[in-house]
Write an enzyme that holds these catalytic residues in place. Structure first.
Site, PDB file in Angstrom:
ATOM      1  N   LYS A  58       3.987 -10.554   9.130  1.00  0.00           N
ATOM      2  CA  LYS A  58       3.581  -9.847   9.985  1.00  0.00           C
ATOM      3  C   LYS A  58       1.994  -9.948   9.875  1.00  0.00           C
ATOM      4  O   LYS A  58       1.361  -9.483  11.140  1.00  0.00           O
ATOM      5  CB  LYS A  58       4.066  -8.134   9.799  1.00  0.00           C
ATOM      6  CG  LYS A  58       3.591  -7.370  10.927  1.00  0.00           C
ATOM      7  CD  LYS A  58       3.778  -6.058  10.461  1.00  0.00           C
ATOM      8  CE  LYS A  58       2.688  -5.702   9.572  1.00  0.00           C
ATOM      9  NZ  LYS A  58       2.578  -4.525   9.102  1.00  0.00           N
ATOM     10  N   ASP A  59       1.812 -10.089   8.557  1.00  0.00           N
ATOM     11  CA  ASP A  59       0.029  -9.981   8.470  1.00  0.00           C
ATOM     12  C   ASP A  59      -0.114 -11.438   8.474  1.00  0.00           C
ATOM     13  O   ASP A  59      -0.557 -11.804   7.162  1.00  0.00           O
ATOM     14  CB  ASP A  59      -0.360  -9.247   7.202  1.00  0.00           C
ATOM     15  CG  ASP A  59       0.251  -7.609   7.579  1.00  0.00           C
ATOM     16  OD1 ASP A  59      -0.478  -7.154   8.278  1.00  0.00           O
ATOM     17  OD2 ASP A  59       1.435  -7.221   7.168  1.00  0.00           O
ATOM     18  N   GLY A 115       4.407 -10.797   3.677  1.00  0.00           N
ATOM     19  CA  GLY A 115       5.035 -10.895   5.136  1.00  0.00           C
ATOM     20  C   GLY A 115       4.282 -11.713   6.435  1.00  0.00           C
ATOM     21  O   GLY A 115       3.120 -11.496   6.506  1.00  0.00           O
ATOM     22  N   SER A 137       4.267   0.433   7.907  1.00  0.00           N
ATOM     23  CA  SER A 137       3.898   1.966   7.411  1.00  0.00           C
ATOM     24  C   SER A 137       2.993   2.755   8.577  1.00  0.00           C
ATOM     25  O   SER A 137       3.373   3.804   8.590  1.00  0.00           O
ATOM     26  CB  SER A 137       2.920   1.718   6.305  1.00  0.00           C
ATOM     27  OG  SER A 137       3.606   1.084   5.189  1.00  0.00           O
ATOM     28  N   ALA A 143       4.151   3.740   1.284  1.00  0.00           N
ATOM     29  CA  ALA A 143       4.934   4.125   2.434  1.00  0.00           C
ATOM     30  C   ALA A 143       6.004   3.108   2.767  1.00  0.00           C
ATOM     31  O   ALA A 143       5.906   2.494   3.960  1.00  0.00           O
ATOM     32  CB  ALA A 143       4.071   4.403   3.505  1.00  0.00           C
ATOM     33  N   MET A 203       0.794  -1.130   0.010  1.00  0.00           N
ATOM     34  CA  MET A 203      -0.021  -0.207  -0.135  1.00  0.00           C
ATOM     35  C   MET A 203       0.863   1.277   0.146  1.00  0.00           C
ATOM     36  O   MET A 203       0.489   2.511   0.310  1.00  0.00           O
ATOM     37  CB  MET A 203      -0.840   0.217   1.267  1.00  0.00           C
ATOM     38  CG  MET A 203      -1.900  -1.126   1.188  1.00  0.00           C
ATOM     39  SD  MET A 203      -3.342  -1.016   2.194  1.00  0.00           S
ATOM     40  CE  MET A 203      -2.656  -1.050   3.919  1.00  0.00           C
ATOM     41  N   GLY A 245      10.863  -3.514   5.927  1.00  0.00           N
ATOM     42  CA  GLY A 245       9.795  -4.940   5.602  1.00  0.00           C
ATOM     43  C   GLY A 245       9.662  -5.232   4.252  1.00  0.00           C
ATOM     44  O   GLY A 245       9.767  -6.239   3.637  1.00  0.00           O
ATOM     45  N   HIS A 246       9.146  -4.029   3.708  1.00  0.00           N
ATOM     46  CA  HIS A 246       8.925  -4.194   2.063  1.00  0.00           C
ATOM     47  C   HIS A 246      10.203  -4.346   1.270  1.00  0.00           C
ATOM     48  O   HIS A 246      10.382  -5.213   0.455  1.00  0.00           O
ATOM     49  CB  HIS A 246       8.101  -3.091   1.613  1.00  0.00           C
ATOM     50  CG  HIS A 246       6.826  -2.489   2.105  1.00  0.00           C
ATOM     51  ND1 HIS A 246       7.051  -1.365   2.768  1.00  0.00           N
ATOM     52  CD2 HIS A 246       6.091  -3.292   2.137  1.00  0.00           C
ATOM     53  CE1 HIS A 246       5.573  -1.367   3.332  1.00  0.00           C
ATOM     54  NE2 HIS A 246       5.035  -2.427   2.609  1.00  0.00           N
ATOM     55  N   GLN A 292      -3.642 -12.497   6.949  1.00  0.00           N
ATOM     56  CA  GLN A 292      -3.518 -12.138   5.545  1.00  0.00           C
ATOM     57  C   GLN A 292      -2.821 -13.206   4.729  1.00  0.00           C
ATOM     58  O   GLN A 292      -3.383 -13.911   3.573  1.00  0.00           O
ATOM     59  CB  GLN A 292      -2.892 -10.680   5.300  1.00  0.00           C
ATOM     60  CG  GLN A 292      -2.675 -10.392   3.857  1.00  0.00           C
ATOM     61  CD  GLN A 292      -2.090  -9.005   3.661  1.00  0.00           C
ATOM     62  OE1 GLN A 292      -2.980  -8.088   3.764  1.00  0.00           O
ATOM     63  NE2 GLN A 292      -1.095  -8.882   3.411  1.00  0.00           N
TER      64      GLN A 292
END
Ligand SMILES: Nc1ncnc2c1ncn2[C@@H]1O[C@H](COP(=O)(O)OP(=O)(O)OP(=O)(O)O)[C@@H](O)[C@H]1O
Ligand SMILES: [Mg+2]
Length: 285
Positions: free
Chosen positions: A150-151, A148, A187, A32, A30, A36-37, A154
């Site tokens: 983290k999610d 990731g 983000s 920002a 998304m 991590g990205h 998802q």
């Protein structure tokens, strides 16, 4: 310097995609962008894949009253990061490109796994996520998609969608990248004041405490994690859950094996999530 191609329209994307050597890995974001990205992009590069990054703030996954309007938009910096990490293409469409007929009437349904944890707090969120993920998989003709940990919910739902709907895309999970003090990169961390930033550390501290109690069983994990959060009342807990990583059901007291300890909390005006995988019955998780 890099030869990063920026595509804003479907036609530009199709032309850029056609020029990419296979396999093509897609990192959906998304915007920002943060470390991590960057890690997701680097991971795909190390697998020898051409990397296509999507930067799309998907209105469909935001509920009324959520932070869509104030979400950070940093496209120039995002392009620089993507180029520096070796991405070949960034697809940065507006909502009119992704949803030319307005909000889609036909959507992907996340089903029951989308109703718990994040989904309980954010009704319809995962239908919005899966709908855009499916569209972006098709538009980019992704061979591989990286997501990731983290999610975690998802990631699980994307895996389920690919399997349940036979989408034929490889889904690769990437471990959570953290700041030096343990805070999961996000983000939304940009919203945190210096005070909030200190408070936010309680999430990771809580997960670490739970992890350290893994040998003793589920109730010890839950207690250890909850005690840390109780000591930081400025972190307003939405949920703290120890669940089966495949069903997201709370694990019973006799449970041993792989589990997921997940937390969501509001810190100031910011809603943060984090999780750790652990093994119940094994020291240190
Ligand atoms: N700290 C992280 N470590 C590993 N992957 C991450 C991390 N943060 C985000 N990702 C992954 O990057 C991808 C894009 O996520 P997204 O653009 O929503 O960023 P984000 O940091 O999660 O933002 P926000 O917290 O606002 O949702 C997802 O697959 C997400 O899991
Ligand atoms: Mg996110």
């Amino acid at each position: 310097m890099s030869d990063l191609v920026v595509a804003r329209t479907r036609a530009e994307l199709a032309a850029a995609r056609a020029a990419l050597p296979s396999p093509v890995a897609v990192v959906m974001t998304m915007g920002a962008l943060h470390a991590g990205h960057a890690h997701l992009i680097r991971e795909a590069r190390s697998r020898g894949e051409s990397v296509l990054v999507t930067v799309f703030l998907n209105p469909l996954q935001f509920g009324a009253g959520e932070d869509l309007a104030r979400y950070p938009r940093t496209l120039d910096a995002d392009l620089a990061l993507a180029a520096a990490e070796g991405a070949a293409v960034v697809f940065a469409p507006g909502p009119d490109v992704v949803y030319p007929d307005g909000d889609p009437g036909v959507r992907v349904s996340a089903g029951a796994l989308g109703d718990v944890l994040e989904g309980a707090s954010r009704p319809g969120h995962f239908d919005g996520v899966l709908t855009v993920v499916a569209k972006l998989m098709h538009l980019t003709r992704a061979d591989v998609c990286l997501f990731g940990q983290k999610d975690a919910q998802q990631l699980l739902l994307v895996r389920r969608m690919v399997r349940d709907l036979d989408l034929g895309v490889d889904v690769v999970a990437v471990p959570t990248v953290r700041e030096a003090d343990g805070l999961a990169m996000s983000s939304r961390n940009r919203y945190l004041s210096p005070f909030d930033r200190e408070v936010a550390l309680a999430l990771h501290r809580s997960l670490s405490a739970g992890e350290a109690a893994a040998a003793e069983g589920p109730s010890a994990v839950r207690r250890a994690a909850r005690d840390v959060l109780r000591a930081e009342p400025a972190a307003r807990v939405d949920y703290l859950a120890l669940v089966d990583p495949l069903t997201l059901a709370d694990v019973p007291e006799h449970f041993r094996g792989e589990a997921l300890l997940a937390v969501a909390a509001r810190v100031g005006s910011t809603r943060l999530i984090d999780n750790v995988p652990l093994v119940i019955g094994r020291a240190g998780g």
